[in-house]
Design an enzyme around this catalytic site. Sequence first.
Site, PDB file in Angstrom:
ATOM      1  N   ARG A  24       2.717 -12.268  -1.025  1.00 28.17           N
ATOM      2  CA  ARG A  24       1.451 -12.609  -0.372  1.00 28.17           C
ATOM      3  C   ARG A  24       0.661 -13.646  -1.169  1.00 28.17           C
ATOM      4  NH1 ARG A  24      -0.714  -9.525   3.798  1.00 28.17           N
ATOM      5  NH2 ARG A  24       0.637  -7.809   4.451  1.00 28.17           N
ATOM      6  N   SER A  71       2.722  -6.842  12.925  1.00 27.52           N
ATOM      7  CA  SER A  71       3.572  -7.810  12.228  1.00 27.52           C
ATOM      8  C   SER A  71       4.705  -8.282  13.129  1.00 27.52           C
ATOM      9  CB  SER A  71       4.145  -7.169  10.960  1.00 27.52           C
ATOM     10  OG  SER A  71       4.966  -8.068  10.265  1.00 27.52           O
ATOM     11  N   LYS A 125       0.627 -13.261  15.588  1.00 23.39           N
ATOM     12  CA  LYS A 125      -0.840 -13.267  15.521  1.00 23.39           C
ATOM     13  C   LYS A 125      -1.356 -14.422  14.661  1.00 23.39           C
ATOM     14  CE  LYS A 125      -2.909 -10.112  13.079  1.00 23.39           C
ATOM     15  NZ  LYS A 125      -3.911  -9.381  12.306  1.00 23.39           N
ATOM     16  N   THR A 126      -0.782 -14.587  13.470  1.00 21.92           N
ATOM     17  CA  THR A 126      -1.253 -15.651  12.575  1.00 21.92           C
ATOM     18  C   THR A 126      -1.006 -17.024  13.181  1.00 21.92           C
ATOM     19  OG1 THR A 126      -0.825 -14.252  10.646  1.00 21.92           O
ATOM     20  CG2 THR A 126      -1.050 -16.612  10.256  1.00 21.92           C
ATOM     21  N   ARG A 153       0.832  -1.193   0.000  1.00 20.51           N
ATOM     22  CA  ARG A 153       0.000   0.000   0.000  1.00 20.51           C
ATOM     23  C   ARG A 153       0.875   1.255   0.000  1.00 20.51           C
ATOM     24  NH1 ARG A 153      -2.252   1.489   3.895  1.00 20.51           N
ATOM     25  NH2 ARG A 153      -1.047   0.326   5.444  1.00 20.51           N
ATOM     26  N   LYS A 196      -8.127  -3.086   1.819  1.00 20.48           N
ATOM     27  CA  LYS A 196      -7.992  -2.146   2.920  1.00 20.48           C
ATOM     28  C   LYS A 196      -8.868  -0.912   2.721  1.00 20.48           C
ATOM     29  CE  LYS A 196      -5.283  -4.460   5.590  1.00 20.48           C
ATOM     30  NZ  LYS A 196      -5.866  -5.109   6.779  1.00 20.48           N
ATOM     31  N   HIS A 237      -9.147  -4.574  13.794  1.00 24.38           N
ATOM     32  CA  HIS A 237      -8.096  -5.162  12.973  1.00 24.38           C
ATOM     33  C   HIS A 237      -7.496  -6.314  13.770  1.00 24.38           C
ATOM     34  CE1 HIS A 237      -4.070  -4.686  10.638  1.00 24.38           C
ATOM     35  NE2 HIS A 237      -4.914  -5.437   9.962  1.00 24.38           N
ATOM     36  N   ASP A 285      -8.227 -11.300   9.942  1.00 21.73           N
ATOM     37  CA  ASP A 285      -7.740  -9.931   9.817  1.00 21.73           C
ATOM     38  C   ASP A 285      -8.731  -8.830  10.211  1.00 21.73           C
ATOM     39  OD1 ASP A 285      -5.515  -8.278   9.112  1.00 21.73           O
ATOM     40  OD2 ASP A 285      -6.534  -7.717   7.273  1.00 21.73           O
TER      41      ASP A 285
END
Length: 538
Positions: free
Chosen positions: A324, A240, A244-245, A61, A202, A222, A259
């Site tokens: 990704r 990041s 979390k994942t 982004r 997003k 989020h 997410d």
Amino acid sequence: MKESGIKSGTVGLESLGIKEAKEVLWNLTPAELVEEALKNGEGVLTDTGALMCDTGKFTGRSPKDRFVVKDAKTENTVWWGDINIAFDPEKFDRLYDKMIDFLKDRRLYVRDAYAGAHPDYRLNLRIVNTQAWHNLFCNNMFLRLEKEELKDHNPNFTIICAPEFEADPEVDGTRQSNFAIINFTRNIILIGGTGYAGEMKKGIFGVLNYILPEEKNTLSMHCSANVGKDGDTAIFFGLSGTGKTTLSADPNRGLIGDDEHGWTTDSVFNFEGGCYAKVIDLTREKEPQIWDAIKFGAIVENTRFIENTRTVDYTNNSVTENTRTAYPIHHIDNAIEPSRADIPKNIFFLTADAFGVLPPISKLNTSQAMYHFISGYTAKVAGTEVGVTEPQTTFSACFGAAFLPLHPTKYAEMLGQKMNENNVNVWLVNTGWTGGPYGVGSRMKLPYTRAMITAALNGELENVEYTKHPVFGVEMPNTCPNVPDEVLNPRNTWANKEQYDAKATDLAAKFVKNFSKYADFASEDIMAGAPQVEVSID
């Protein structure tokens, strides 16, 4: 205008001013879109059947080129500044007309979908793309309509995405040739000059972050979320590198989403119909669910093949570190559909504290939860970015500042209210360093972190004794199943206790300094959650 596919009989493209186009293909299936992408030279197939595409010049982004139209609706509600950059409504209208004119001779791919797995809060979408793979991305990321629903679909918000269209900054009011602009009055997002598909995902997240809290009294978040076999929902916030994942992907719990979620009076619901996961250094051993999800219908972005094969080399960062994959949520075995579950019993704020100060797990009261939510803290370690030679603090309001149209205190106050109404536990979990800062101590062992989260989920920390942290004031359990007692209080893991005290005070001061920019809008309840340290703010 030649059109094919399943088209809505309620609202056509004429409502957008699109009356001429080379061809319009409506709501193609994933297989048809893959065929189109291959025919257009937009990508190639990998040996798993996934479509490999490049995003071009932009591999992420572009936050400085994201704008919000400032008009009567948004002037006094949006949190204006570096996150939400104001854009003139008249310039938006002129740029919009230029884009519509640009589309006249193009082949267009139109997708009707929606965001929000709760029927009372869904946002009907229409996406107009010039590239087939972008349309497949939207099929994967947003919630999919049944064939019968497509015929009378009436969109609430529209994305027009044309990477080939570039703005003229001097004429159009943009910073450079690429842009992503949200107009909350016209209910349109314009994206041009960039092929990065995440701008669409997003963009809609930003829309929901405005509409749900401002107009629907619903907290947008989020975060990732999962649910146990007994219906107990857990939410995981984290920037990041915090895990979390990894920590939310539990084979014993159903995945609600990875997410973006909303929290209403009766449930937590996923905004999306898919997952957009980083794949740099991906292995089946580390992330088996993501690995197995990358099959036909999925997309991989900016990756490269192992030489002379069609096998993706996930270690290859020659294009970007931000490689990704985008896949529909049903590619994950334990995903629940619809993506909705009861209100949460436990919330986890994940941080990778590279200073070795924060406890591996601690319980927060409502004030502390709101304060830490607004802080959104983690730390970068040496080598993660160019120029980072020692640990650096990173703060991102509500663990997603870049996507917040409203002031962070709005979201924090809603969180605090929901905590009190529903008796929710909030835990601060440090997946970072213990026994000293980065370079001296060691990373918290993953089995210990998993054991602490499991204990919290199982209610095994409800009746243990706690010790209050002397600086941050959070409650540290004295015992936890399958975790050595000495690990639970970080001061005990340092050889030099005075050095720990100094480092804890120093980190607390960084929290206070960061929070100063929100303090004027923060209530006494929020400020009561601040660490106990005196700091002079210049």
